[in-house]
Design an enzyme around this catalytic site. Sequence first.
Site, mmCIF file in Angstrom:
data_model
loop_
_atom_site.group_PDB
_atom_site.id
_atom_site.type_symbol
_atom_site.label_atom_id
_atom_site.label_comp_id
_atom_site.label_asym_id
_atom_site.label_seq_id
_atom_site.Cartn_x
_atom_site.Cartn_y
_atom_site.Cartn_z
ATOM 1 N N CYS A 159 -41.837 53.879 -28.566
ATOM 2 C CA CYS A 159 -41.345 53.271 -27.323
ATOM 3 C C CYS A 159 -40.416 54.244 -26.598
ATOM 4 O O CYS A 159 -40.570 54.497 -25.408
ATOM 5 C CB CYS A 159 -40.625 51.960 -27.647
ATOM 6 S SG CYS A 159 -39.592 51.342 -26.310
ATOM 7 N N GLU A 198 -16.127 52.921 -38.076
ATOM 8 C CA GLU A 198 -16.635 51.565 -38.333
ATOM 9 C C GLU A 198 -15.519 50.522 -38.252
ATOM 10 O O GLU A 198 -15.362 49.678 -39.145
ATOM 11 C CB GLU A 198 -17.285 51.496 -39.736
ATOM 12 C CG GLU A 198 -18.329 52.581 -39.993
ATOM 13 C CD GLU A 198 -19.743 52.178 -39.616
ATOM 14 O OE1 GLU A 198 -19.911 51.429 -38.625
ATOM 15 O OE2 GLU A 198 -20.659 52.619 -40.310
ATOM 16 N N GLY A 218 -21.830 51.857 -29.921
ATOM 17 C CA GLY A 218 -23.282 52.030 -29.830
ATOM 18 C C GLY A 218 -23.963 51.586 -31.115
ATOM 19 O O GLY A 218 -23.300 51.360 -32.125
ATOM 20 N N PRO A 219 -25.303 51.466 -31.090
ATOM 21 C CA PRO A 219 -26.027 51.056 -32.292
ATOM 22 C C PRO A 219 -26.040 52.187 -33.326
ATOM 23 O O PRO A 219 -25.551 53.291 -33.049
ATOM 24 C CB PRO A 219 -27.450 50.788 -31.774
ATOM 25 C CG PRO A 219 -27.590 51.716 -30.619
ATOM 26 C CD PRO A 219 -26.234 51.786 -29.989
ATOM 27 N N MET A 220 -26.582 51.909 -34.486
ATOM 28 C CA MET A 220 -26.731 52.970 -35.487
ATOM 29 C C MET A 220 -27.618 54.074 -34.905
ATOM 30 O O MET A 220 -28.496 53.812 -34.085
ATOM 31 C CB MET A 220 -27.358 52.410 -36.770
ATOM 32 C CG MET A 220 -26.381 51.578 -37.593
ATOM 33 S SD MET A 220 -27.153 50.880 -39.076
ATOM 34 C CE MET A 220 -27.285 52.334 -40.122
ATOM 35 N N CYS A 252 -34.782 49.004 -28.753
ATOM 36 C CA CYS A 252 -34.428 48.459 -27.444
ATOM 37 C C CYS A 252 -34.419 46.933 -27.567
ATOM 38 O O CYS A 252 -34.841 46.380 -28.578
ATOM 39 C CB CYS A 252 -35.423 48.926 -26.379
ATOM 40 S SG CYS A 252 -37.057 48.175 -26.538
ATOM 41 N N GLY A 277 -25.084 58.343 -32.543
ATOM 42 C CA GLY A 277 -24.215 59.518 -32.561
ATOM 43 C C GLY A 277 -22.729 59.203 -32.444
ATOM 44 O O GLY A 277 -21.956 60.044 -31.982
ATOM 45 N N LYS A 278 -22.312 58.008 -32.873
ATOM 46 C CA LYS A 278 -20.898 57.609 -32.766
ATOM 47 C C LYS A 278 -19.986 58.525 -33.588
ATOM 48 O O LYS A 278 -18.981 59.023 -33.095
ATOM 49 C CB LYS A 278 -20.688 56.165 -33.252
ATOM 50 C CG LYS A 278 -21.364 55.112 -32.407
ATOM 51 C CD LYS A 278 -20.975 53.714 -32.857
ATOM 52 C CE LYS A 278 -21.430 53.333 -34.253
ATOM 53 N NZ LYS A 278 -22.894 53.274 -34.416
#
Length: 198
Positions: A156, A91, A14-16, A185, A19-20
């Site tokens: 957004c 990472e 997932g993106p920054m 997004c 919650g990875k």
Amino acid sequence: MRVKGQSYHEVICGPMFSGKTREMQRLYRIFKVCNFKVQVFRRDIDTRYSATEIVTHDGIPFDKEDVFLAKQAEDISKQLQEDAKVIMIDEAMLYNRELVDKIDEWVNNGRIVVTTVLPTDYRGEVFGIASELLAKADFITSLYARCMHNENGIFCHDPATRTMRKVPIKEQVLIGGLESYEPRCRKHHFILKKEKSN
Ligand SMILES: [Zn+2]
């Protein structure tokens, strides 16, 4: 290795700000409750919060004795303990290509590998070895953040799958938090160009 049970590679993707690391920490706690020996590896470049602990943006740490610094795949191999059932790598897209083969080897030898992967960089391009890690994973947990694009004070808030850099620096790796990056997004993901100085 004396530990029995399933072996697999799970990618948390997932993106920054999606919650990875928090998801990895949640799984870590479950493994610990089950008395699995867990080793958590991180690269030594991220010193935002602490030199010896991995913490999420919310500041939740892993147990210090389970955290190891590793710049490349061979650094993980060297520090890997015989009885470690679970290998967690934060990472993972930043490591060298060798990691992809090493993960195969570890899983084939009965271990569970959990990695966090930022799939694309601030330009929206595939980040390091992300595509190979995702292609070879047994399970993928895909997370998203919420788009922070703001128009006239209204966010957004659509699901954000990309990371936008707020400062015009060209290096692929720039360590930072919300002051440098925002989840966006697809529609609101922009690449900032450096303004020309006269
Ligand atoms: Zn948006």
